[in-house]
Design a protein around this motif. Sequence first.
Motif: not given
Ligand code: HEM
Length: 365
Positions: A60, A63, A66, A223, A239, A302, A331, A357
């Motif tokens: 994470w 990533s 993210c 993923m 999340g 959020t 992103w 991931f």
């Molecule tokens: C806790 C609150 C979290 C928020 C607010 C958050 C927010 C986001 C957002 C807004 C995106 C972009 C999604 C998009 O544009 O479609 C993202 C991408 C991503 N997040 Fe987070 N995230 C959180 C937690 C996590 C957790 C717990 C993980 C993994 C353990 C994670 C792994 C990822 C990954 C791998 C991506 C990229 C996905 C892709 O490449 O298609 N996130 N996140």
Amino acid sequence: SAAPTVDLAEAEEFLRLHHSEHPELGPVEYRLAEMHAEVAATGTYRHTPDELTFGARVAWRNSARCIGRLYWRSLKVRDLRDLRDPKEVADECVEHLELAGNGGKVRPVISVFAPDEPGRPAPRIRNEQLIRYAGYVGSDGGVLGDRRNVELTAAAIDLGWRPPARRGPFDVLPLIVEREDAEPAMVELPPDAVLEVPIGHPELPWLADLGLRWHAVPAISNMRLRIGGIDYPAAPFNGWYMGTEIGARNFADVDRYDLLPYLGRRMGLDTSSVRTLWKDRVLVELNRAVLHSFTQAGVTITDHHTESDRFLTHVEKEEAAGRSCPADWTWIVPPMSSGITSVFHRYYDKRELVPNFFPGDTEGV
Ligand code: HEM
Ligand SMILES: N/C(=N/c1cccc(CO[C@@H]2CCNC2)c1)c1cccs1
């Protein structure tokens, strides 16, 4: 002995990372010797529960796309590596949603199912997210529901899923879990595992009558989690939502719910020319409606300003810890109001680190 299927350099790098960030584990040499012996004997090695937990949290943290990584240490890790049966995996995904939803106080959770091993194929979740709304193509080519899930909906129907008698725009799809040497499992999500929020607006009373709603828990399920050279193809993680994902993408994209033109007319705006910025005005009100509704319902969400500031705090903390924080600007920067969020005004380190991931092999199928 078996031919190594695991990348030894990546395995060694991961174990060294684990010991360097957790000095209490003592010298890494013993663990390295144990790993090499196991790989020589079986072609792979098994992570300890601590290594799995650390690896998932660092995946994470690595990533780059993210924005929500400030809380990377708090990820709850469910070690379900002994589960390979598609039905059992599907049932544990239902448990995951109940644990994560937590009555609205959403908790970041990951469930790690069996890895790919020589001669023992791993299960894979077909759905891109654990909760997805059906997309039905009409005879006129129009779509009722989420256009993004038209193919998944057809696959579910092929596997015997019966849509509700009255099809609607927010019908929750069943979970489909596949394994190359077994029959696929298809499981309906029980209503109490699917927390949803009805969408209303703080000042526009007519919006609540549209029947708009969205699910509380975003849980990515297609993923691949890679830790120390080992791949876990089924490792759903959740999340909580950032409001723009729902208000500026899911409801606004032309190839999703495409709501802007209709809402523009209902708001009485001049939609005859984009120069009136009517789309931008609808977008702000739609996103205010999402944030207002989740808050009213007591469901964690959020906003993109707060989340941008939190992310930059995370970048500072990482650099203070002597680590670079990889980030993908395209992103990280939110899909609306980009220039008035703090993350817009800088560059980022774009290296790709492991653990991480990666797109699953059902990606874009
Ligand atoms: C806790 C609150 C979290 C928020 C607010 C958050 C927010 C986001 C957002 C807004 C995106 C972009 C999604 C998009 O544009 O479609 C993202 C991408 C991503 N997040 Fe987070 N995230 C959180 C937690 C996590 C957790 C717990 C993980 C993994 C353990 C994670 C792994 C990822 C990954 C791998 C991506 C990229 C996905 C892709 O490449 O298609 N996130 N996140
Ligand atoms: N808030 C979230 N949002 C997302 C995180 C990762 C991916 C996605 C959806 O990505 C799709 C593929 C590209 N855009 C839509 C959404 C989270 C999901 C799981 C943990 S946090």
